[in-house]
Design a protein around this motif. Structure first.
Motif, PDB file in Angstrom:
ATOM      1  N   GLN A  88       0.727  -1.095  -0.145  1.00  0.00           N
ATOM      2  CA  GLN A  88       0.022  -0.120  -0.047  1.00  0.00           C
ATOM      3  C   GLN A  88       0.895   1.028   0.113  1.00  0.00           C
ATOM      4  N   ALA A  89       1.971   1.332   0.829  1.00  0.00           N
ATOM      5  CA  ALA A  89       2.865   2.477   0.602  1.00  0.00           C
ATOM      6  C   ALA A  89       3.617   2.704  -0.442  1.00  0.00           C
ATOM      7  N   ASP A 146       1.976   6.635  -6.752  1.00  0.00           N
ATOM      8  CA  ASP A 146       0.805   7.083  -7.539  1.00  0.00           C
ATOM      9  C   ASP A 146       0.252   5.901  -8.684  1.00  0.00           C
ATOM     10  N   ARG A 182      -2.026   3.195  -8.357  1.00  0.00           N
ATOM     11  CA  ARG A 182      -3.473   2.882  -8.673  1.00  0.00           C
ATOM     12  C   ARG A 182      -4.208   4.341  -8.463  1.00  0.00           C
ATOM     13  N   LYS A 183      -5.307   4.470  -8.882  1.00  0.00           N
ATOM     14  CA  LYS A 183      -6.101   5.598  -8.529  1.00  0.00           C
ATOM     15  C   LYS A 183      -7.462   5.487  -8.025  1.00  0.00           C
ATOM     16  N   LEU A 232       2.328   1.584  -3.673  1.00  0.00           N
ATOM     17  CA  LEU A 232       1.240   2.455  -4.516  1.00  0.00           C
ATOM     18  C   LEU A 232       1.050   3.633  -4.068  1.00  0.00           C
ATOM     19  N   LYS A 233       0.888   4.203  -2.912  1.00  0.00           N
ATOM     20  CA  LYS A 233       0.645   5.490  -2.682  1.00  0.00           C
ATOM     21  C   LYS A 233       1.806   6.301  -2.994  1.00  0.00           C
ATOM     22  N   ALA A 234       3.007   5.942  -2.723  1.00  0.00           N
ATOM     23  CA  ALA A 234       4.229   6.850  -3.141  1.00  0.00           C
ATOM     24  C   ALA A 234       4.480   7.160  -4.771  1.00  0.00           C
TER      25      ALA A 234
END
Length: 89
Positions: A79-80, A86, A88-89, A82-84
């Motif tokens: 998850q970290a 960007d 998945r939107k 993916l967030k870092a």
């Protein structure tokens, strides 16, 4: 333009899990994402570069496999990342 050595070093420093880490799944995903983003810009200019597009698909598939592996092994790190990045939107 390809990802430069300085950009690669910055990406590794940002995503490494220890001081000597250069090949963890997080680092590999980040490096592949940089190459994918670079190639995506290339294809907006060179629409008929089908051989290069095949290489792009290979990179995307390789990143997908690494993301699946990371999701199985460490969901919070997944998850970290993916967030870092960007992704998945």
């Amino acid at each position: 333009m390809a990802v430069t050595k300085e950009q690669t070093q910055q990406i590794i420093k940002k995503f490494q899990t220890s001081d000597l880490d250069t090949g963890s799944a997080e680092v590999q995903i980040a490096l592949l994402t940089a190459r994918i983003n670079d190639l995506t810009g290339h294809f907006s200019k060179h629409k008929k570069d089908f051989h290069g597009r095949r290489g792009l698909v290979t990179l995307v598939n390789q990143r997908r496999k690494l993301l699946d592996y990371l999701h199985r092994k460490d969901a919070t790190s997944y998850q970290a990342v993916l967030k870092a990045l960007d992704i998945r939107k």
